[in-house]
Enzyme design. Structure first.
Site, PDB file in Angstrom:
ATOM      1  N   LYS A 391       0.837  -1.204   0.000  1.00 52.77           N
ATOM      2  CA  LYS A 391       0.000   0.000   0.000  1.00 52.77           C
ATOM      3  C   LYS A 391       0.873   1.256   0.000  1.00 52.77           C
ATOM      4  O   LYS A 391       1.860   1.342   0.729  1.00 52.77           O
ATOM      5  CB  LYS A 391      -0.925  -0.012   1.211  1.00 52.77           C
ATOM      6  CG  LYS A 391      -1.865  -1.221   1.223  1.00 52.77           C
ATOM      7  CD  LYS A 391      -2.691  -1.302   2.480  1.00 52.77           C
ATOM      8  CE  LYS A 391      -1.852  -1.599   3.700  1.00 52.77           C
ATOM      9  NZ  LYS A 391      -2.656  -1.890   4.900  1.00 52.77           N
ATOM     10  N   THR A 423      -7.747   8.937   9.790  1.00 50.78           N
ATOM     11  CA  THR A 423      -7.540   7.717   8.986  1.00 50.78           C
ATOM     12  C   THR A 423      -7.398   6.474   9.859  1.00 50.78           C
ATOM     13  O   THR A 423      -6.849   5.460   9.418  1.00 50.78           O
ATOM     14  CB  THR A 423      -6.278   7.880   8.118  1.00 50.78           C
ATOM     15  OG1 THR A 423      -5.156   8.173   8.973  1.00 50.78           O
ATOM     16  CG2 THR A 423      -6.453   9.002   7.100  1.00 50.78           C
ATOM     17  N   GLY A 425      -7.899   3.068  11.291  1.00 51.35           N
ATOM     18  CA  GLY A 425      -8.583   1.853  10.845  1.00 51.35           C
ATOM     19  C   GLY A 425      -8.511   1.599   9.352  1.00 51.35           C
ATOM     20  O   GLY A 425      -9.166   0.670   8.858  1.00 51.35           O
ATOM     21  N   THR A 426      -7.702   2.374   8.613  1.00 51.53           N
ATOM     22  CA  THR A 426      -7.664   2.189   7.158  1.00 51.53           C
ATOM     23  C   THR A 426      -7.162   0.798   6.766  1.00 51.53           C
ATOM     24  O   THR A 426      -7.744   0.138   5.905  1.00 51.53           O
ATOM     25  CB  THR A 426      -6.783   3.254   6.484  1.00 51.53           C
ATOM     26  OG1 THR A 426      -5.495   3.265   7.127  1.00 51.53           O
ATOM     27  CG2 THR A 426      -7.393   4.628   6.601  1.00 51.53           C
ATOM     28  N   GLY A 427      -6.065   0.359   7.385  1.00 53.20           N
ATOM     29  CA  GLY A 427      -5.504  -0.946   7.025  1.00 53.20           C
ATOM     30  C   GLY A 427      -6.447  -2.083   7.338  1.00 53.20           C
ATOM     31  O   GLY A 427      -6.612  -3.009   6.527  1.00 53.20           O
ATOM     32  N   CYS A 428      -7.071  -2.035   8.504  1.00 52.47           N
ATOM     33  CA  CYS A 428      -8.032  -3.077   8.887  1.00 52.47           C
ATOM     34  C   CYS A 428      -9.212  -3.114   7.925  1.00 52.47           C
ATOM     35  O   CYS A 428      -9.637  -4.189   7.478  1.00 52.47           O
ATOM     36  CB  CYS A 428      -8.547  -2.825  10.306  1.00 52.47           C
ATOM     37  SG  CYS A 428      -7.271  -2.781  11.576  1.00 52.47           S
TER      38      CYS A 428
END
Length: 484
Positions: A391, A423, A425-428
């Site tokens: 990412k 932002t 929690g974006t990866g989860c």
């Protein structure tokens, strides 16, 4: 006047889903066994090279494998062999016999299939007593010469006119099968897309999952294994929101508890390895889990337990988001756990989704540009991950570009950057969205593309909740863009 009525209903139920046709390659039994353990519904034994005695021996072993996995066993174009093996049925080419004669030779309880290339041929086969028709070639194929390519649209035409199942044949693979299923194909027949793959089991699982696209909602199921976020924006809570709002069923196993809010993590309490194992076994031994999404594990013992459970329950499709630190900088993965992640979990993963700092820590490589992302993706693939999504959110360009590597080629997914600090929690959310779309029957490139669109909207509509990094907006991101 008496009229003979043939009841096809029980036989039709057997001809659906993933239909595997054998090839002439080496290690056939080994490759077929792996594929049949991962979602194949029908096996057709096709062999025009070997002598009859050898075909009989191989056919007997294939039949035994089919019996073990409760897979329908069909012999191609050979009534004598089908009768000798007591196969479930036979599949005939246009010039290889009459369905009525095949029924007389094999008996009324056997399945008769016929290859067709037009609606007229399909109707003739049905009238002659066929239990299903193969129709194609749908796409260009290297396995045999075909008079014409029919395309997925021909399937819909046959389905309107026929009362027996239609098996789509020819050039079908993971990335184009969805269109065929959407047109109504009861089954899709494949050869090289599975048997030429270096991991036939994963290839079969990928294609079998595509049939979930016709399931009712909640469509597909996802087990998330992660830490609990008391603030609700990430971890188990964020995963459950994402999976549910996108339309899949969400189950969970908690690996750690955190005391955190928008300003950061103040405390972490790992769940014991024994209790994590009990959670995983309870879910995986009962619920039909399609995809496992992996997030924060924290302790090395929990990473070990998870690897053991993935192997024990033969989980083929897992999405690993290698969570290592919180937004505020708190460590969420011990050094010993990182070693287990690299040694045991990455080789088991269908997809790993590191951001740039995570990719740097996993590979030991500096990443300053797109070329660095490519090198890191290749390195992670060599470490065992089947697919890698690096990412690009930590780069400074106006567009955020994520890079997908499947071991052969790169695909880039770009979206405009939203300038916001909210932002959390974006990866989860991204990894859970990918897992959800995979469970719903989307092939990997489409699942990543749709998840990218989801997380872009989630950041765009993020909430300034709390006094730190606010959470992304799962609710509006899951709505139709025209409604958001």
């Amino acid at each position: 006047m008496l009229k003979l009525v043939v009841d096809h209903s029980a036989k039709q139920n057997q001809i659906s889903g993933l239909y595997l046709i054998t090839d002439q390659g080496e290690r056939l039994l080994e490759r077929v066994r792996e594929a049949l353990s991962c979602g194949v519904s029908v096996l057709q034994y096709r062999d025009k090279v070997r002598e009859y005695r050898e075909r009989l021996m191989i056919g007997a072993e294939l039949k035994a494998i089919c019996a073990r996995f409760k897979v329908c066993f069909i012999v191609n174009d050979d009534l004598e062999l089908a009768h000798a093996l007591d196969a479930d049925g036979v599949h005939l080419g246009q010039d290889d016999g009459d369905p009525a004669q095949a029924r007389a030779a094999l008996g009324p309880g056997k399945i008769i299939g016929v290859s067709t290339h037009s609606l007229e041929e399909a109707l003739t086969a049905q009238e002659a007593g066929a239990d299903y028709v193969g129709y194609g070639a749908i796409y260009p194929t290297a396995s045999k010469e075909v008079p014409a390519v029919r395309g997925p649209e021909g399937i819909a035409l046959l389905k309107r006119e026929l009362s027996i199942p239609v098996v789509a044949i020819g050039g079908i693979n993971r990335d184009n099968a969805g269109a065929v299923i959407d047109q109504g194909a009861d089954a899709v027949a494949v050869i090289s897309a599975i048997l030429s793959n270096r991991t036939p089991g994963i290839a079969a699982t990928e294609m079998a999952l595509l049939f979930n696209r016709r399931a009712p909602y909640p469509r597909g199921s996802v087990l998330t294994v992660a830490g609990s976020d008391s603030g609700g924006g990430a971890g188990i809570q964020g995963d459950l929101k994402t999976i549910t709002l996108l339309g899949s069923y969400a189950a969970s196993a908690i690996a750690a508890l955190t005391a955190q809010n928008s300003r950061g993590v103040s405390s972490v309490e790992p769940v014991s390895a024994k209790f994590l194992a009990e959670q995983l076994d309870a879910v995986l031994s009962d619920l039909p889990v399609d995809v496992v999404k992996i997030g924060m594990l924290f302790a090395p013992e929990n990473a070990e337990v998870l690897a053991d459970q993935l192997l024990a329950h033969r989980i083929r499709i897992s999405v690993l988001d290698p969570v290592m630190s919180a937004k505020g900088g708190a460590s969420l993965l011990a050094d010993e756990a990182l070693a287990v992640l690299k040694r045991r979990l990455i080789p088991l993963c269908y997809l790993i989704t590191p951001n740039i700092p995570e990719a740097e820590r996993l590979t030991g490589l500096p990443i300053v540009d797109g070329a660095g992302m490519e090198l890191a993706a290749r390195t992670l693939h060599l470490m065992g991950a089947r697919n890698v999504l690096v990412k690009g959110g930590h780069q400074n360009e106006g567009e955020v570009t994520d890079l997908l590597f499947d071991g052969v080629s790169f695909t880039r997914f770009s979206a405009p950057r939203t300038l916001t600090r909210h932002t959390h929690g974006t990866g989860c959310a991204l990894a859970s969205a990918i897992a959800s779309y995979l469970a719903q029957g989307e092939p990997l490139p489409v699942a990543v593309e749709r998840a990218k669109q989801f997380i872009t909207r989630a950041i765009k509509f993020s909430h300034p909740m709390g006094r730190g990094h606010g959470p992304v907006n799962h609710y509006l991101a899951a709505k139709d863009p025209s409604e958001a």
